[in-house]
Design a protein around this motif. Structure first.
Motif, PDB file in Angstrom:
ATOM      1  N   LYS A  79       3.576 -64.198 -41.714  1.00 59.53           N
ATOM      2  CA  LYS A  79       3.416 -65.257 -42.718  1.00 59.53           C
ATOM      3  C   LYS A  79       4.369 -65.025 -43.883  1.00 59.53           C
ATOM      4  O   LYS A  79       5.042 -65.947 -44.352  1.00 59.53           O
ATOM      5  N   ILE A  87      10.852 -70.461 -42.734  1.00 56.84           N
ATOM      6  CA  ILE A  87      10.706 -70.823 -41.319  1.00 56.84           C
ATOM      7  C   ILE A  87       9.358 -71.525 -41.152  1.00 56.84           C
ATOM      8  O   ILE A  87       8.355 -71.085 -41.723  1.00 56.84           O
ATOM      9  N   GLN A  88       9.352 -72.578 -40.374  1.00 61.44           N
ATOM     10  CA  GLN A  88       8.096 -73.285 -40.121  1.00 61.44           C
ATOM     11  C   GLN A  88       7.199 -72.428 -39.234  1.00 61.44           C
ATOM     12  O   GLN A  88       7.661 -71.780 -38.296  1.00 61.44           O
ATOM     13  N   MET A  89       5.904 -72.382 -39.534  1.00 62.02           N
ATOM     14  CA  MET A  89       4.962 -71.616 -38.713  1.00 62.02           C
ATOM     15  C   MET A  89       3.625 -72.350 -38.715  1.00 62.02           C
ATOM     16  O   MET A  89       3.212 -72.876 -39.741  1.00 62.02           O
ATOM     17  N   ASP A  90       2.999 -72.399 -37.564  1.00 60.30           N
ATOM     18  CA  ASP A  90       1.746 -73.133 -37.440  1.00 60.30           C
ATOM     19  C   ASP A  90       0.724 -72.260 -36.728  1.00 60.30           C
ATOM     20  O   ASP A  90       1.041 -71.648 -35.712  1.00 60.30           O
ATOM     21  N   TYR A  91      -0.464 -72.179 -37.300  1.00 62.03           N
ATOM     22  CA  TYR A  91      -1.501 -71.360 -36.675  1.00 62.03           C
ATOM     23  C   TYR A  91      -2.828 -72.072 -36.787  1.00 62.03           C
ATOM     24  O   TYR A  91      -2.982 -73.021 -37.553  1.00 62.03           O
ATOM     25  N   TYR A 105       9.214 -74.742 -34.975  1.00 62.52           N
ATOM     26  CA  TYR A 105       9.026 -75.944 -34.143  1.00 62.52           C
ATOM     27  C   TYR A 105       8.918 -75.646 -32.651  1.00 62.52           C
ATOM     28  O   TYR A 105       8.895 -76.555 -31.841  1.00 62.52           O
ATOM     29  N   TYR A 107       6.555 -74.481 -29.888  1.00 58.15           N
ATOM     30  CA  TYR A 107       5.107 -74.371 -29.782  1.00 58.15           C
ATOM     31  C   TYR A 107       4.692 -73.792 -28.444  1.00 58.15           C
ATOM     32  O   TYR A 107       5.480 -73.716 -27.501  1.00 58.15           O
TER      33      TYR A 107
END
Lengths: 159, 288
Positions: A79, A87-91, A105, A107
């Motif tokens: 994180k 940087i994009q990060m998704d959780y 981006y 996934y």
């Protein structure tokens, strides 16, 4: 009148739980950092090699030094690194059960049914969630994208 | 006056099949918009649609809710607008949510116009001979909710009148149980009555004499051509649109334009037909 009051109260409670910040504020906000130095790299070479791939660069983040506090986990390192490098990060999830869905981006399931993100610490894969593994000073964390449940990046099932 | 409803059931069924197929296999907002406009105009033209601007507010709220909900759960997308609790809210997710909302409202309105056009008689005609049970189930389930609501309102009004001392919840509950019992009883009576009248038997005829006329044939061909043209744009990916990480619309090409226009005409077809016939009717009266 009663309805409007209820609506206002609900909205206030809802929004008081949210910390809304603009993009610049989010990236510029500096939190108290610890003194544990951990290096992190993010790689998705397998996604580049995947058939019909739109990616041409497998190196998302190469060798970045991050300073974190005492109880920081692998997820905290990711994180922090993503925040520093924008940087994009998704959780999804919270607490101990955090699951990283996508980085930059890219996934889970983008490269077949068995694809997703995995991490290794000092070139060793662990079977615990990324927010349960506490890093030590000087550790090397690698986040690697797999297209085959870890088989293609050396994380053989059952080892 | 001739209306869109008076077409042969097969032609009508094909029209709605085409519309639903296109809406299912694309995620292009242009298609959704034209389908929505066509269905909305047709519904507002018919009294059975019970169209009012007040009801549109409900649909608008639904649209806004869906649009807002998507970016709260999906954080994919290159253009960050702002952050909530360290989670980015992106423009792409918002646009995706808006498309999703538009699609749902379009399909809802398509079903509205489907309900106006298809009486249970037509459904039974379509399915009655070959799939008697399926036809019955479709027609009954489409009829169930409006019928239920209507009888519930009747029973509720009665309950409120006769037992004024009762609380609101209690009279709701008792009228609910009354309506359930009523509908169970009705279904038994209905099945007995249908059996007695020979439902599902081969030589059974219909009250309405549906004839596949030349007019039907012409409209069927027009619909099919329009459908094929708009489906080609989807199949050849010239109307493709991707949302993540960037919103990416395929480059300008003539096939896409043709597809968009043909789908717009296809979705406006019932409305245009109704307007055309209405004008004809007016004109013929004024001549007398």
């Amino acid at each position: 009148m009663k309805k409007i009051l209820t609506l206002i109260i609900t909205l206030t409670v809802f929004f008081s739980g949210c910390a809304i910040s603009s993009v610049e504020d989010y990236y510029n906000s500096t939190e108290a950092k610890g003194d544990k130095a951990v290096s992190i790299s993010i790689n998705c070479q397998t996604a580049v090699d995947y058939p019909n791939s739109k990616r041409d660069n497998g190196k998302i983040l190469g060798g970045c030094q991050v300073y974190v506090d005492e109880n920081a986990t692998v997820f905290d390192v990711l994180k922090e690194a993503c925040k520093i490098n924008k940087i994009q990060m998704d959780y999804e999830g919270s607490g101990n059960s955090v699951y990283v869905k996508g980085i930059d981006y890219l996934y889970e399931f983008d490269c077949g049914d068995l694809s997703g993100w995995q991490y290794s610490v000092n070139d060793k894969f662990y079977s615990v969630g990324s927010n349960s593994f506490i890093v030590q000073d000087g550790d090397t964390v690698r986040w690697i994208y797999t297209c085959d449940l870890g088989e293609d990046i050396g994380n053989h099932f059952g080892d | 006056m001739n209306t869109f409803k008076n077409f042969h059931p097969v032609t009508l069924a094909c029209y709605y099949l085409f519309m639903f197929l296109i809406s299912m296999f694309t995620f292009n907002p242009v298609y959704f918009c034209s389908g929505f406009i066509g269905a909305l105009l047709f519904v507002s033209l018919n009294k059975e649609g019970k169209f009012s601007f007040k009801s549109m507010i409900g649909y608008f709220i639904l649209f806004v809710l869906i649009s807002i909900t998507n970016p709260l759960f999906s954080h994919n997308g290159a253009t960050s607008l702002f952050f909530i609790n360290d989670n980015r809210i992106t423009l792409e997710a918002l646009v995706f949510g808006m498309c999703l909302g538009l699609m749902i409202i379009e399909v809802l309105f398509l079903f509205k116009s489907f309900n106006i056009v298809f009486s249970s008689e037509k459904l039974i005609y379509l399915f009655g001979k070959r799939f008697p049970k399926l036809g019955l189930v479709i027609s009954m389930s489409l009829n169930f909710v409006p019928k239920f609501v209507k009888s519930f309102n009747d029973v509720y009004a009665q309950q409120r009148y006769f037992s004024r001392g009762q609380g609101r919840v209690r009279s709701y509950l008792s009228s609910f149980s009354v309506v359930i019992t009523q509908s169970l009883e009705n279904s038994i009576t209905l099945s007995d009555s249908m059996k007695a009248r020979g439902y599902g038997l081969k030589p059974r005829s219909f009250y309405n004499n549906f004839k596949f006329s030349l007019y039907d044939g012409c409209y069927f061909i027009i619909m099919s051509v329009l459908f094929i043209l708009s489906a080609l744009g989807i199949l050849l990916k010239s109307t493709e649109i991707t949302f993540y990480p960037y919103i990416c619309i395929s480059d300008f090409n003539y096939l896409a334009v043709i597809s968009y226009i043909s789908f717009l005409i296809l979705s406006l077809l019932p409305f245009l037909f109704q307007v055309k016939e209405g004008l004809k009717w007016k004109y013929s009266i004024s001549k007398i």
